[in-house]
Write an enzyme that holds these catalytic residues in place. Structure first.
Site, PDB file in Angstrom:
ATOM      1  N   ARG A   1       0.841  -1.196   0.000  1.00 31.25           N
ATOM      2  CA  ARG A   1       0.000   0.000   0.000  1.00 31.25           C
ATOM      3  C   ARG A   1       0.874   1.244   0.000  1.00 31.25           C
ATOM      4  O   ARG A   1       1.831   1.353   0.776  1.00 31.25           O
ATOM      5  CB  ARG A   1      -0.917   0.018   1.228  1.00 31.25           C
TER       6      ARG A   1
ATOM      7  N   ARG B   1       2.563   1.288  10.183  1.00 28.08           N
ATOM      8  CA  ARG B   1       2.049   1.649   8.850  1.00 28.08           C
ATOM      9  C   ARG B   1       3.190   1.567   7.836  1.00 28.08           C
ATOM     10  O   ARG B   1       3.933   2.520   7.633  1.00 28.08           O
ATOM     11  CB  ARG B   1       1.449   3.062   8.882  1.00 28.08           C
TER      12      ARG B   1
ATOM     13  N   GLU C   1      -5.867  -0.730  15.799  1.00 29.19           N
ATOM     14  CA  GLU C   1      -6.494  -1.741  14.944  1.00 29.19           C
ATOM     15  C   GLU C   1      -5.520  -2.846  14.545  1.00 29.19           C
ATOM     16  O   GLU C   1      -4.389  -2.576  14.141  1.00 29.19           O
ATOM     17  CB  GLU C   1      -7.036  -1.079  13.672  1.00 29.19           C
TER      18      GLU C   1
ATOM     19  N   SER D   1      -9.806  -5.837  10.787  1.00 26.57           N
ATOM     20  CA  SER D   1     -11.041  -5.179  10.378  1.00 26.57           C
ATOM     21  C   SER D   1     -11.893  -6.220   9.671  1.00 26.57           C
ATOM     22  O   SER D   1     -11.494  -6.766   8.643  1.00 26.57           O
ATOM     23  CB  SER D   1     -10.719  -4.013   9.438  1.00 26.57           C
TER      24      SER D   1
ATOM     25  N   ARG E   1       1.552  -6.229  12.950  1.00 26.51           N
ATOM     26  CA  ARG E   1       0.992  -5.577  14.137  1.00 26.51           C
ATOM     27  C   ARG E   1       0.866  -6.569  15.292  1.00 26.51           C
ATOM     28  O   ARG E   1       0.964  -6.174  16.453  1.00 26.51           O
ATOM     29  CB  ARG E   1      -0.358  -4.935  13.802  1.00 26.51           C
TER      30      ARG E   1
END
Length: 431
Positions: free
Chosen positions: A267, A282, A354, A357, A396
């Site tokens: 990403r 991130r 988070e 999701s 994460r």
């Protein structure tokens, strides 16, 4: 993509739902465009009928004694004029139809019942918590400092070889990362009944369009320069969901439509400038174990609860404190109609972040990719409902283990369930 029939039926209601999501939808403009498309279709049909009538005149003239060539030439000017008008009307119809499709592709999904209204993450609603964050009697280090002490996390090397927002893992930390992947896959396959897939990490534009990544989020994707239709996947959701592109599955096949897939994810994080620039939260490249399910509409809500619980199982077995929240209308993903986020406790940030999701997309993605099931009661094909969620984001999870199980000397205790995957190792020690 929303159903054109639904939008036509009550465009004002759709506009209200779009407003809940912070999206603009001009109902009168839509109705005007749809009316233009309808008129172009009517003109095309009328001209087609006129052309057919003129063509039939040739046969009539021949029956009356005129030779075929003379009869054809006698009506040729009229046919050419009608054909020219027909081509123009058909072109107009295609233009308006494409504009309608582009409009529908630009609209997010309609929120499901029970999704709270809101604009951003502050309006998400906490549903539950599991586990108690540890109380440390020493200064807490973040995962970057712990990784340096362990000699297993190197951002400088990744920056030299690639650039910012990449990382090199080595030694025991790399091994822990690999163990997490295997552990997650094993649990989802053996305990939860998912079928494992290994998929391409490069997909075409149609696959991204099918799940709602294109055209809305092109800036967040890595596009291959020398093949203009190829992209690196942002998540395994893209290729796995497209497994059912253009297919009609029989009712007895439905139970098998639950997949688990480990993959790297790429990403560009175009919309996150300045956010989480430190550490592994991130990155441009990271790895996930993704869960994807396809079900008939009547089973979708139950499937969402199950899928979310399956992701929670991983956190509970790893003994990581977390909370479950339902996302508000303004914070949900573009294609989702309902989303539960699982947020793991990170001691160094003193907050929940988070880690998974889990979303229900109703028939929004299935309509784009034409994924259907055959209803045995009616014998007719109907659109499936699609769902997916991280089970979990591997990087994460690694961060959460390092921070939650850290010791005063910079070592890290390992959760018991991971120790068999690490040759019986119980602790990561400073290098």
């Amino acid at each position: 993509m929303l159903s054109l029939k639904l939008v036509r039926k009550d465009p004002e209601a759709v506009a209200l739902q779009m407003a809940r999501r912070g999206a603009a939808f001009d109902a009168p403009a839509f109705q005007a465009l749809d009316a233009c498309r309808k008129q172009a279709d009517i003109s095309s049909q009328s001209l087609q009928a006129e052309r057919n009538a003129v063509s039939r005149k040739i046969g009539k003239l021949v029956r009356e004694g005129m030779d075929a060539e003379t009869a054809r030439l006698s009506v040729q000017p009229a046919l050419e004029q009608i054909s020219m008008k027909l081509d123009q009307a058909a072109g107009e119809s295609r233009k308006f139809q494409q504009q309608l499709e582009d409009l529908l592709m630009s609209l997010p999904n309609i929120p499901a019942e029970g999704v709270p209204d809101g604009r951003d993450e502050r309006d998400n609603r906490e549903l539950s918590r599991w586990g108690e964050p540890a109380n440390f009697d020493f200064p807490v280090l973040d995962h970057v400092e712990l990784g340096e002490k362990l000699g297993g996390i190197d951002f400088d090397a990744a920056t030299r070889m690639t650039g910012a927002r990449f990382v090199v893992l080595s030694g025991a930390v790399a091994r822990l990362h690999r163990a997490l992947i295997q552990f997650m896959l094993d649990i989802h396959i053996s305990r939860h009944g998912y079928q494992e897939l290994n998929v391409p990490y490069i997909v075409n534009a149609d696959s991204l369009r099918g799940v709602g990544q294109l055209p809305k989020f092109e800036d967040d994707l890595f596009k291959l320069r020398h093949h203009q239709d190829f992209y690196l996947i942002p998540t395994a959701e893209v290729p796995v969901t497209n497994m059912l592109r253009g297919r009609i599955v029989e009712q007895e096949e439905l139970e098998g439509l639950r997949y688990v897939c480990h993959s790297p994810c790429f990403r560009s994080e175009a919309g996150s400038y300045g956010k989480d620039t430190r550490g592994m939260i991130r990155l441009h490249q990271f790895e996930k174990v993704e869960l994807v399910r396809m079900t008939p509409p009547q089973l979708a809500e139950q499937a969402l609860e199950e899928l979310t619980a399956h992701a929670e199982t991983i956190l509970q077995m790893l003994e990581l404190p977390y909370r479950k929240v339902i996302l508000c209308t303004g914070y949900m993903g573009f294609s989702a109609c309902k989303t539960f986020d699982l947020e793991v406790w990170l001691p160094a940030q003193n907050t929940y972040r988070e880690i998974s999701s889990c979303s229900h997309f109703s028939d929004y993605q299935a309509r784009r990719i034409k994924a259907r099931w055959r209803n045995s009661e009616t014998g007719k094909p109907e659109l499936l409902h699609t769902l997916n969620g991280s089970g979990l984001a591997v990087g994460r999870t690694l961060v959460a283990i390092l921070e939650n199980f850290q010791c005063a000397d910079g070592s890290v205790d390992l959760p018991a369930v991971l120790q068999p995957y690490l040759g019986g190792m119980t602790r990561l020690g400073p290098g």
